[in-house]
Design a protein around this motif. Structure first.
Motif, PDB file in Angstrom:
ATOM      1  N   VAL A 223       1.242  -2.403  -6.336  1.00  0.00           N
ATOM      2  CA  VAL A 223       1.979  -0.972  -6.011  1.00  0.00           C
ATOM      3  C   VAL A 223       3.310  -1.270  -5.439  1.00  0.00           C
ATOM      4  N   TRP A 224       4.230  -0.208  -5.458  1.00  0.00           N
ATOM      5  CA  TRP A 224       5.239  -0.193  -4.729  1.00  0.00           C
ATOM      6  C   TRP A 224       5.374   1.053  -3.804  1.00  0.00           C
ATOM      7  N   LEU A 251       3.303  -4.923  -3.869  1.00  0.00           N
ATOM      8  CA  LEU A 251       2.290  -4.929  -2.748  1.00  0.00           C
ATOM      9  C   LEU A 251       0.906  -4.917  -3.671  1.00  0.00           C
ATOM     10  N   LYS A 252      -0.285  -5.405  -3.100  1.00  0.00           N
ATOM     11  CA  LYS A 252      -1.354  -5.276  -3.693  1.00  0.00           C
ATOM     12  C   LYS A 252      -2.301  -4.399  -2.987  1.00  0.00           C
ATOM     13  N   LEU A 253      -2.948  -3.445  -3.623  1.00  0.00           N
ATOM     14  CA  LEU A 253      -3.721  -2.503  -2.821  1.00  0.00           C
ATOM     15  C   LEU A 253      -5.235  -2.713  -3.477  1.00  0.00           C
ATOM     16  N   ILE A 291      -4.116  -2.905   2.031  1.00  0.00           N
ATOM     17  CA  ILE A 291      -3.216  -3.719   1.221  1.00  0.00           C
ATOM     18  C   ILE A 291      -3.111  -4.916   1.972  1.00  0.00           C
ATOM     19  N   GLU A 292      -2.927  -5.982   0.929  1.00  0.00           N
ATOM     20  CA  GLU A 292      -2.702  -7.467   1.336  1.00  0.00           C
ATOM     21  C   GLU A 292      -1.555  -7.373   2.359  1.00  0.00           C
ATOM     22  N   THR A 293      -1.896  -8.096   3.497  1.00  0.00           N
ATOM     23  CA  THR A 293      -0.867  -8.262   4.455  1.00  0.00           C
ATOM     24  C   THR A 293       0.657  -9.330   4.070  1.00  0.00           C
ATOM     25  N   SER A 349       3.557   3.981  -5.662  1.00  0.00           N
ATOM     26  CA  SER A 349       3.682   4.046  -7.008  1.00  0.00           C
ATOM     27  C   SER A 349       3.288   2.969  -7.811  1.00  0.00           C
ATOM     28  N   LEU A 350       2.847   3.256  -9.219  1.00  0.00           N
ATOM     29  CA  LEU A 350       2.081   1.901  -9.992  1.00  0.00           C
ATOM     30  C   LEU A 350       3.123   1.491 -10.624  1.00  0.00           C
ATOM     31  N   ALA A 351       4.346   2.159 -10.691  1.00  0.00           N
ATOM     32  CA  ALA A 351       5.475   1.428 -11.479  1.00  0.00           C
ATOM     33  C   ALA A 351       6.420   0.911 -10.608  1.00  0.00           C
TER      34      ALA A 351
END
Length: 424
Positions: A223-224, A251-253, A291-293, A349-351
């Motif tokens: 995600v962004w 980012l990784k959710l 989310i991953e830090t 956002s997924l894009a």
């Protein structure tokens, strides 16, 4: 004669003393306090005495109208009923746990209104959710406070080790609770639950069928964050480090979950803040996005409370805070707290942002489209509601000290004015 002259003054002083004592002893009512977050679903609010007021509370259930700031669907005028619990003595004052019942029929952000005006923060309410299940094996929790002492194999567990991790209760034993934690195995929390079955520093997860579609869309995805991401981490309960990511940082959710504990938040997902007005909200059942830090970077800001005045201790603490988050200070996962489901798509956002979004330093914002402005500065964080609704508005309000900033769009959907009030 002198004694006669002094008598009226002495009488007046004595009368003032009697009146003051009488006023001090008068029972406290609902309007002698203000509402803050509680620690459980049964009593999600706490009535705190206002201005240091002391005395016994004399409360009966209060029915108050709700002012709707936003609602997912049109509904009739709404009311809330506040039901007091047993007062609790905390230091010199007495606080009252408060249960709340509303007539809301759909997710909404609403504010209690009293004859004296708005009563506390707006409430983010999602009707129809199940209450947290009674404390038993299998319950899952997220740590949301700095309390509690944790051990692993008999040794104290560093505070950041549990940041962003979900704890599953395995069993309760005399004087301790045993959990399993992904990546850590068995972890022990010393102490026992409160009489109402809650842990002071843990928020229980609750089942939410309405969240399933969002979990399918977002969990495990890249995600962004619109406007970038700004948050904090706590190496220790009395320390906070600013963390951030640019709007074009992937980012990784990892996980999206519903919490069964009220928290004070703002629409962009941070903790409570004095800045702005409309964005502050008391979410009765907030969401958490883990989310991953790793992609987050230190912003250079930090805060300390209760640190020893010794120069050597302060120097060591500042040196620790100056290091990057990747050195174990902030944990592997960072919790981003959100008021409700409507906030997810306006934060993440997924894009990725398209090439049309200007990069680098901006010379002006005039002429930018709503989407371009949202990517650079985020959706309006002093407003509630879904992203699609915001994209139809002609003006966006943003948190800003001491007054809200306003961005105005023309008929073509482009920025035509930016108003940032300043003090004289």
């Amino acid at each position: 004669m002198n004694s006669l002259r002094r008598a009226p003054r002495a009488l007046a002083a004595a009368l003032c003393s009697v009146l003051a004592n009488a006023a001090h002893a008068a029972p406290l009512n609902w309007f002698d306090g203000y509402l803050t977050p509680g620690t459980g679903a049964r009593f999600p609010l706490v009535l705190e005495p206002r201005g240091g007021a002391q005395g016994a509370w004399a409360l009966s259930p209060l029915r108050a109208p709700l002012k709707l700031h936003w609602t997912a669907q049109r509904q009739p005028p709404a009311w809330a009923t506040l039901v007091p619990g047993q007062p609790l003595r905390v230091g010199p004052s007495t606080r009252v746990p408060v249960a709340v019942q509303t007539t809301l029929q759909a997710p909404a952000v609403a504010q209690l209104v009293s004859p004296q005006g708005p009563y506390g923060l707006p409430l983010a309410v999602h009707p129809g959710l199940p209450a947290p299940t009674p404390l038993r094996a299998g319950n899952r929790f997220l740590r949301v406070g700095g309390g509690g002492r944790y051990q692993q194999r008999g040794r104290p567990l560093p505070f950041p080790a549990l940041t962003g991790r979900l704890l599953t209760l395995t069993r309760l034993e005399p004087g301790r609770a045993v959990f399993t934690v992904p990546g850590l195995g068995e972890v022990v929390r010393l102490g026992t639950p409160a009489p109402d079955g809650t842990f002071a520093d843990l928020a229980p997860l609750i089942r939410d069928p309405a969240l399933l579609s969002l979990k399918t869309r977002y969990e495990g995805k890249t995600v962004w964050a619109y406007g970038g991401l700004s948050t904090t981490c706590e190496p220790q309960p009395d320390q906070a480090i600013g963390l951030g990511a640019g709007f074009d940082t992937p980012l990784k959710l990892v996980t999206l979950a519903r919490l069964g504990r009220p928290l004070a938040l703002n629409a962009q997902g941070g903790w409570a803040s004095d800045a702005g007005r409309g964005a502050d909200v008391l979410a009765l059942t907030p969401l958490v996005a883990l989310i991953e830090t790793r992609p987050l970077q230190a912003t250079g800001t930090f805060s300390l409370t209760g640190v020893d005045d010794d120069p050597a201790t302060l120097s060591r603490t500042l040196d620790q805070l100056s290091r990057t988050p990747g050195e174990g200070q902030c944990g592997d996962l960072t919790p981003i707290l959100l008021p409700d489901t409507w906030a997810v798509e306006r934060v993440f956002s997924l894009a990725a942002p398209s090439a049309a979004v200007p990069r680098g330093e901006l010379q002006t914002v005039l002429g930018m489209t709503r989407w371009q402005y949202a990517w650079r500065f985020g959706f309006p964080d002093a407003s509630f509601g879904r992203r699609a609704e915001l994209l139809r508005q002609s003006a966006w309000r943003y948190r800003n000290i001491p007054f809200e900033a306003t961005v105005t769009f023309d008929a073509a959907g482009k920025v035509k004015a930016l108003d940032v009030p300043r003090l004289p």
